[in-house]
Write a protein that holds these residues in place. Structure first.
Motif, PDB file in Angstrom:
ATOM      1  N   MET A   1      51.056  43.279  89.710  1.00 42.35           N
ATOM      2  CA  MET A   1      51.035  43.088  91.066  1.00 42.35           C
ATOM      3  C   MET A   1      51.731  44.005  92.029  1.00 42.35           C
ATOM      4  O   MET A   1      51.151  44.366  92.944  1.00 42.35           O
ATOM      5  CB  MET A   1      51.255  41.788  91.279  1.00 42.35           C
ATOM      6  N   ALA A   2      52.997  44.306  91.512  1.00 45.39           N
ATOM      7  CA  ALA A   2      53.889  45.118  92.327  1.00 45.39           C
ATOM      8  C   ALA A   2      53.210  46.368  92.641  1.00 45.39           C
ATOM      9  O   ALA A   2      53.179  46.954  93.584  1.00 45.39           O
ATOM     10  CB  ALA A   2      55.257  45.074  91.755  1.00 45.39           C
ATOM     11  N   GLU A   3      52.784  46.662  91.371  1.00 45.91           N
ATOM     12  CA  GLU A   3      52.147  48.176  91.501  1.00 45.91           C
ATOM     13  C   GLU A   3      50.914  48.449  92.671  1.00 45.91           C
ATOM     14  O   GLU A   3      50.769  49.193  93.327  1.00 45.91           O
ATOM     15  CB  GLU A   3      51.624  48.840  90.050  1.00 45.91           C
ATOM     16  N   ALA A   4      50.021  47.105  92.497  1.00 55.01           N
ATOM     17  CA  ALA A   4      48.995  47.111  93.313  1.00 55.01           C
ATOM     18  C   ALA A   4      49.326  47.048  94.888  1.00 55.01           C
ATOM     19  O   ALA A   4      48.735  47.664  95.796  1.00 55.01           O
ATOM     20  CB  ALA A   4      48.092  45.902  93.279  1.00 55.01           C
ATOM     21  N   ILE A   5      50.613  46.366  95.198  1.00 54.39           N
ATOM     22  CA  ILE A   5      51.104  46.342  96.482  1.00 54.39           C
ATOM     23  C   ILE A   5      51.544  47.696  96.855  1.00 54.39           C
ATOM     24  O   ILE A   5      51.235  48.030  98.044  1.00 54.39           O
ATOM     25  CB  ILE A   5      52.040  45.112  96.514  1.00 54.39           C
ATOM     26  N   ILE A   6      52.358  48.131  96.026  1.00 54.54           N
ATOM     27  CA  ILE A   6      52.752  49.543  96.455  1.00 54.54           C
ATOM     28  C   ILE A   6      51.707  50.768  96.744  1.00 54.54           C
ATOM     29  O   ILE A   6      51.792  51.316  97.535  1.00 54.54           O
ATOM     30  CB  ILE A   6      53.854  50.291  95.237  1.00 54.54           C
ATOM     31  N   ARG A   7      50.654  50.623  95.742  1.00 57.16           N
ATOM     32  CA  ARG A   7      49.416  51.432  96.140  1.00 57.16           C
ATOM     33  C   ARG A   7      48.907  51.089  97.467  1.00 57.16           C
ATOM     34  O   ARG A   7      48.745  52.121  98.084  1.00 57.16           O
ATOM     35  CB  ARG A   7      48.443  51.316  94.756  1.00 57.16           C
ATOM     36  N   ASP A   8      48.340  49.968  97.678  1.00 56.71           N
ATOM     37  CA  ASP A   8      48.072  49.619  98.975  1.00 56.71           C
ATOM     38  C   ASP A   8      47.784  48.163  99.304  1.00 56.71           C
ATOM     39  O   ASP A   8      47.246  47.373  98.566  1.00 56.71           O
ATOM     40  CB  ASP A   8      46.494  50.012  99.118  1.00 56.71           C
ATOM     41  N   TRP A   9      48.985  47.699  99.872  1.00 55.75           N
ATOM     42  CA  TRP A   9      49.057  46.280 100.017  1.00 55.75           C
ATOM     43  C   TRP A   9      47.775  45.581 100.881  1.00 55.75           C
ATOM     44  O   TRP A   9      47.558  44.417 100.323  1.00 55.75           O
ATOM     45  CB  TRP A   9      50.359  45.603 100.866  1.00 55.75           C
ATOM     46  N   ARG A  10      47.015  46.213 101.458  1.00 52.39           N
ATOM     47  CA  ARG A  10      45.861  45.757 102.019  1.00 52.39           C
ATOM     48  C   ARG A  10      44.628  45.320 101.271  1.00 52.39           C
ATOM     49  O   ARG A  10      44.056  44.546 101.401  1.00 52.39           O
ATOM     50  CB  ARG A  10      45.287  46.722 103.291  1.00 52.39           C
ATOM     51  N   THR A  11      44.739  45.881 100.116  1.00 56.64           N
ATOM     52  CA  THR A  11      43.361  45.915  99.054  1.00 56.64           C
ATOM     53  C   THR A  11      44.145  45.110  97.781  1.00 56.64           C
ATOM     54  O   THR A  11      43.506  44.672  96.982  1.00 56.64           O
ATOM     55  CB  THR A  11      42.888  46.891  98.489  1.00 56.64           C
ATOM     56  N   ALA A  12      45.477  44.861  97.681  1.00 60.44           N
ATOM     57  CA  ALA A  12      46.236  44.203  96.393  1.00 60.44           C
ATOM     58  C   ALA A  12      45.803  42.847  96.511  1.00 60.44           C
ATOM     59  O   ALA A  12      45.516  42.058  97.561  1.00 60.44           O
ATOM     60  CB  ALA A  12      47.653  44.477  96.666  1.00 60.44           C
ATOM     61  N   PRO A  13      45.672  42.161  95.213  1.00 63.64           N
ATOM     62  CA  PRO A  13      45.487  40.813  95.444  1.00 63.64           C
ATOM     63  C   PRO A  13      46.382  39.740  95.428  1.00 63.64           C
ATOM     64  O   PRO A  13      47.161  39.363  94.965  1.00 63.64           O
ATOM     65  CB  PRO A  13      44.908  40.650  93.678  1.00 63.64           C
ATOM     66  N   VAL A  14      46.660  39.684  96.974  1.00 64.15           N
ATOM     67  CA  VAL A  14      47.753  38.917  97.474  1.00 64.15           C
ATOM     68  C   VAL A  14      47.157  37.684  98.255  1.00 64.15           C
ATOM     69  O   VAL A  14      46.116  37.804  98.818  1.00 64.15           O
ATOM     70  CB  VAL A  14      48.905  39.648  98.147  1.00 64.15           C
ATOM     71  N   SER A  15      47.950  36.679  98.516  1.00 66.53           N
ATOM     72  CA  SER A  15      47.680  35.657  99.247  1.00 66.53           C
ATOM     73  C   SER A  15      47.153  36.013 100.756  1.00 66.53           C
ATOM     74  O   SER A  15      48.155  37.120 101.163  1.00 66.53           O
ATOM     75  CB  SER A  15      48.733  34.382  99.178  1.00 66.53           C
TER      76      SER A  15
END
Length: 97
Positions: A1-15
Motif C-alpha cells: 500500500m505504502a509503495e502504491a501511495i508513494i508511486r501515485d496516491w491518485r491511483t493507489a487503492p486508498v479510501s
C-alpha cells in the motif's frame, strides 16, 4: 500500500477519505493562499471531523518545515539501514500510515 501511495496516491487503492485528505494536503502544500472554507467542506463531505482535519494540517506543516530545513542545511538522504531503524522507531512511537 505504502509503495502504491508513494508511486501515485491518485491511483493507489486508498479510501475516498484518504484520497480527499491527500488532495487537500497537496493543495495546502502547493497553493496555500488558495485554501479556503470550501476545502474544509469537501473534507467534511468525506466524513472527516475537525480533529482529523487538524491532524492532517499539523502533519503537512511539520513535514513542510522539515523538508525546507533539510534543503537549507543540505541534509543527506539516509541509506536503507538508517531508514529501517528510523521506521522501527516511528512505529514504536505510534506513527501510522
Amino acid at each position: 500500500m505504502a509503495e502504491a501511495i508513494i508511486r501515485d496516491w491518485r491511483t493507489a487503492p486508498v479510501s475516498d477519505r484518504l484520497r480527499a485528505t491527500f488532495t487537500f494536503i497537496e493543495k495546502l502544500t502547493d497553493f496555500p493562499d488558495d485554501v479556503g472554507p470550501e476545502d474544509i467542506h469537501k473534507l467534511r463531505e468525506h466524513d472527516l471531523g475537525d480533529e482529523e482535519i487538524e491532524d492532517a494540517i499539523y502533519i503537512c506543516v511539520a513535514f513542510s518545515i522539515i523538508d525546507r530545513l533539510a534543503d537549507a542545511f543540505d541534509f543527506e538522504i539516509p541509506n536503507k539501514e538508517q531508514m529501517r531503524k528510523t521506521s522501527k522507531f516511528l512505529l514504536r512511537l505510534g506513527y501510522r500510515i
